[in-house]
Design a protein around this motif. Structure first.
Motif, mmCIF file in Angstrom:
data_model
loop_
_atom_site.group_PDB
_atom_site.id
_atom_site.type_symbol
_atom_site.label_atom_id
_atom_site.label_comp_id
_atom_site.label_asym_id
_atom_site.label_seq_id
_atom_site.Cartn_x
_atom_site.Cartn_y
_atom_site.Cartn_z
ATOM 1 N N ARG A 237 0.770 -1.446 0.041
ATOM 2 C CA ARG A 237 -0.594 -0.201 -0.063
ATOM 3 C C ARG A 237 0.610 1.132 -0.124
ATOM 4 O O ARG A 237 0.429 2.696 -0.841
ATOM 5 N N GLU A 238 2.108 1.039 1.030
ATOM 6 C CA GLU A 238 2.349 2.807 0.598
ATOM 7 C C GLU A 238 3.679 2.468 -0.146
ATOM 8 O O GLU A 238 4.032 3.607 -0.728
ATOM 9 N N GLN A 239 4.137 1.152 -1.177
ATOM 10 C CA GLN A 239 4.490 1.788 -2.657
ATOM 11 C C GLN A 239 3.484 2.159 -3.817
ATOM 12 O O GLN A 239 3.764 3.155 -4.342
ATOM 13 N N ILE A 240 2.719 1.584 -3.804
ATOM 14 C CA ILE A 240 1.765 1.925 -4.501
ATOM 15 C C ILE A 240 0.531 3.572 -3.950
ATOM 16 O O ILE A 240 0.901 4.803 -4.695
ATOM 17 N N ARG A 241 -0.007 4.124 -2.849
ATOM 18 C CA ARG A 241 0.553 5.324 -2.046
ATOM 19 C C ARG A 241 1.437 6.448 -2.913
ATOM 20 O O ARG A 241 2.178 7.307 -3.512
ATOM 21 N N LEU A 242 2.942 5.329 -2.526
ATOM 22 C CA LEU A 242 4.232 6.675 -3.546
ATOM 23 C C LEU A 242 4.684 7.150 -4.619
ATOM 24 O O LEU A 242 4.329 7.996 -5.659
ATOM 25 N N ALA A 243 3.949 6.151 -5.523
ATOM 26 C CA ALA A 243 4.149 5.446 -6.846
ATOM 27 C C ALA A 243 3.124 6.737 -7.668
ATOM 28 O O ALA A 243 3.277 7.632 -8.972
ATOM 29 N N ASN A 244 1.697 6.313 -6.964
ATOM 30 C CA ASN A 244 0.118 7.900 -7.195
ATOM 31 C C ASN A 244 0.844 9.138 -7.124
ATOM 32 O O ASN A 244 0.745 10.003 -7.911
ATOM 33 N N LEU A 245 1.694 9.221 -6.111
ATOM 34 C CA LEU A 245 2.151 11.229 -5.695
ATOM 35 C C LEU A 245 3.125 11.461 -6.598
ATOM 36 O O LEU A 245 3.116 12.336 -7.283
ATOM 37 N N LYS A 246 3.963 10.314 -7.395
ATOM 38 C CA LYS A 246 4.823 10.639 -7.928
ATOM 39 C C LYS A 246 4.325 11.245 -9.372
ATOM 40 O O LYS A 246 4.668 11.742 -10.097
ATOM 41 N N ALA A 247 2.893 10.003 -9.390
ATOM 42 C CA ALA A 247 2.499 10.017 -11.142
ATOM 43 C C ALA A 247 2.324 11.397 -11.702
ATOM 44 O O ALA A 247 1.853 12.394 -11.595
ATOM 45 N N GLU A 248 0.924 11.652 -10.409
ATOM 46 C CA GLU A 248 0.486 13.038 -9.965
ATOM 47 C C GLU A 248 1.744 14.063 -10.080
ATOM 48 O O GLU A 248 1.332 15.527 -10.854
ATOM 49 N N GLU A 249 3.282 14.173 -9.472
ATOM 50 C CA GLU A 249 3.429 15.172 -9.082
ATOM 51 C C GLU A 249 4.194 15.571 -10.816
ATOM 52 O O GLU A 249 4.037 16.195 -11.178
ATOM 53 N N GLU A 250 4.467 13.980 -11.564
ATOM 54 C CA GLU A 250 5.122 13.931 -13.245
ATOM 55 C C GLU A 250 3.761 15.305 -13.972
ATOM 56 O O GLU A 250 4.251 15.722 -14.632
ATOM 57 N N ARG A 251 2.257 14.783 -13.370
ATOM 58 C CA ARG A 251 1.316 15.421 -14.217
ATOM 59 C C ARG A 251 1.403 16.392 -14.175
ATOM 60 O O ARG A 251 0.831 17.905 -15.175
ATOM 61 N N ARG A 252 1.253 17.385 -12.740
ATOM 62 C CA ARG A 252 1.734 19.022 -12.522
ATOM 63 C C ARG A 252 2.555 19.586 -13.134
ATOM 64 O O ARG A 252 3.100 20.625 -14.101
ATOM 65 N N LYS A 253 4.145 18.834 -13.202
ATOM 66 C CA LYS A 253 5.236 19.342 -13.528
ATOM 67 C C LYS A 253 4.850 19.390 -15.244
ATOM 68 O O LYS A 253 5.533 20.941 -15.753
ATOM 69 N N ARG A 254 4.052 18.187 -16.273
ATOM 70 C CA ARG A 254 4.335 18.613 -17.463
ATOM 71 C C ARG A 254 3.390 19.895 -17.899
ATOM 72 O O ARG A 254 3.637 20.122 -18.402
ATOM 73 N N ILE A 255 2.437 19.876 -17.301
ATOM 74 C CA ILE A 255 1.181 21.230 -17.014
ATOM 75 C C ILE A 255 1.786 22.507 -17.050
ATOM 76 O O ILE A 255 2.805 23.946 -17.830
ATOM 77 N N ALA A 256 2.999 22.452 -15.505
ATOM 78 C CA ALA A 256 3.585 23.897 -15.549
ATOM 79 C C ALA A 256 5.245 24.180 -16.345
ATOM 80 O O ALA A 256 5.202 25.535 -16.619
ATOM 81 N N GLU A 257 5.117 22.854 -17.046
ATOM 82 C CA GLU A 257 6.581 23.228 -18.127
ATOM 83 C C GLU A 257 5.827 23.754 -19.350
ATOM 84 O O GLU A 257 6.293 24.114 -20.355
ATOM 85 N N GLY A 258 3.932 24.075 -19.497
ATOM 86 C CA GLY A 258 4.167 23.877 -20.719
ATOM 87 C C GLY A 258 3.877 23.202 -21.549
ATOM 88 O O GLY A 258 3.529 23.306 -22.484
#
Length: 423
Positions: A237-258
């Motif tokens: 569960r902890e590994q899933i949570r961390l992987a999902n957080l990482k995926a969300e951070e990458e999503r936001r980063k792509r949007i922020a960088e245009g």
């Protein structure tokens, strides 16, 4: 009978015989494999007996040996049936050839007798010269030529069928010897199986006095196993949570960088810790893993499943229920644990002072390898199929070398037996 029908019967018979030969080869390979497993099992049994610390361990290995003996008996019985079918077909061919030869020889003897009566060149010449026309003389000459050729072909056909008959008789003789050998092997294995069952019964009788201790030990191990299972679920569960957080951070980063827009990206989620949000690469890996269900190699090269998946009765005391979240595979001392599929090492941890474990992620699937004495991979490593990941621990108390193997999709346990190759 029309030539087409004869050809069809021949083709069908040939195909059936070929199929029989192919099955016989597969059974012979399977028999050799089972015999090797019995030898490996016997080595494990002798190793455990030398320790003399766990009668239950001896019982489980001996029980597997009995199952292997039963498989071997069934395999040789199948070989005998196939051989009997093949012999029956060959005997039909022999009978058919004998009938055909009898007819050919009778026809040939009549032709020889007829040729003998009209053997002189003068009678042949008179037969042609007595023709009423040139056309009739030509036809008679052609007839004599064809008759001579036909007689020659008849002789050659008799020789060919005689040679074929000799070959089939030799094949039948060899098959009779092979069948006799298989029957003798089967009888020998049955006698050996009876001895094994008697030894096992003696062992069962000898450990009945330890019933209370065995039940107490089993309950203690079950309690420890449940605690480890809960810890594994928590870690995943902890590994899933961390992987999902990482995926969300990458999503936001792509949007922020245009590099992407909100409209082209999936909406932000309240990610669950029970289900991983797969990346495109993760989806491919998970699909590949799923496509290999029933084809995965075993996590050790040699061994047998000594404790299956799910709830089951104790091998000695059926009233006692034993739960297993994966499968326990008994193997030989010094055995190497290996990855069953390519993936990424997501966790390496000591679940207890003597139980090290490796978690490998395959998309949203996880394989877990428990009871390792040493580990040869690190978190973040990419591994390939059958790559070594560590050494399986041999228990000092029981003398057994056991790896516990789990397959989970997210946090849901799967039965590993349905994923591994049949042995």
């Amino acid at each position: 009978m029309p030539k087409f029908l004869l050809s069809l019967i021949f083709i069908c018979t040939t195909a059936f015989v070929w199929a029989q030969d192919s099955q016989q080869e597969k059974l012979e390979e399977r028999k050799a494999q089972i015999q090797q497993e019995i030898r490996d099992n016997e080595k494990m049994l002798q190793s455990v007996k030398k320790k003399e610390k766990s009668a239950v361990s001896v019982f489980l290995i001996q029980q597997n040996k009995i199952k292997l003996k039963e498989k071997l008996i069934n395999t040789t019985a199948k070989q005998e049936r196939l051989l009997s079918n093949d012999m029956y077909i060959n005997q039909l061919k022999v009978n058919k050839l004998k009938r055909e030869l009898a007819v050919l020889k009778e026809d040939y003897s009549k032709m020889i007798l007829k040729s003998y009566k009209s053997r002189s060149e003068q009678s042949r010449a008179m037969f042609i010269l007595s023709s009423e026309s040139f056309l009739q003389a030509y036809k008679r000459a052609q007839y004599l030529k064809q008759y001579t050729n036909f007689r020659k072909n008849q002789g050659l056909e008799i020789q060919s069928k005689t040679a074929e008959l000799v070959d089939y008789n030799a094949k039948l003789s060899g098959q009779r010897q092979a069948k006799k050998k298989i029957i003798a092997e089967n009888q020998k294995e049955k006698q050996s199986l009876e001895i094994e069952k008697q030894e096992q019964q003696k062992l069962v009788n000898s450990i009945k006095k330890d019933k209370n201790k065995i039940i107490a030990d089993t309950k203690a191990k079950q309690k420890e196993s449940k605690s480890i299972d809960a810890k594994i679920k928590q870690l995943i569960r902890e590994q899933i949570r961390l992987a999902n957080l990482k995926a969300e951070e990458e999503r936001r980063k792509r949007i922020a960088e245009g590099k992407s827009t909100e409209s082209s990206e999936p909406a932000a989620k309240s990610y669950s810790s029970d289900k991983i949000a797969l990346t495109p690469e993760g989806k491919i890996l998970a699909a590949d893993f799923k496509a290999n269900r029933g084809k995965l190699p075993w996590p050790v090269e040699k061994g047998f499943i000594s404790l299956g998946y799910g709830d089951q009765p104790h091998p000695l005391y059926p009233s006692l229920t034993v739960h297993n979240s994966g499968v326990e595979i008994t193997t030989e001392q010094g055995a190497t644990a290996r990855a069953v599929f390519e993936g990424v090492v997501s966790k390496v941890i000591a679940l207890s002072p003597v139980n090290r474990a490796v978690f490998i992620q395959h998309g949203d699937y996880f394989t877990v390898y428990q009871n390792l004495s040493s580990v040869s991979v690190e978190q973040g490593d990419k591994v390939k199929v059958k790559q070594s990941i560590g050494k399986v621990r041999t228990s000092g108390d029981t003398g057994k070398t056991i790896i516990k193997f789990l397959i989970l999709q997210n946090t849901s346990n799967n039965n590993p037996e349905g994923w591994l190759q049949n042995r």
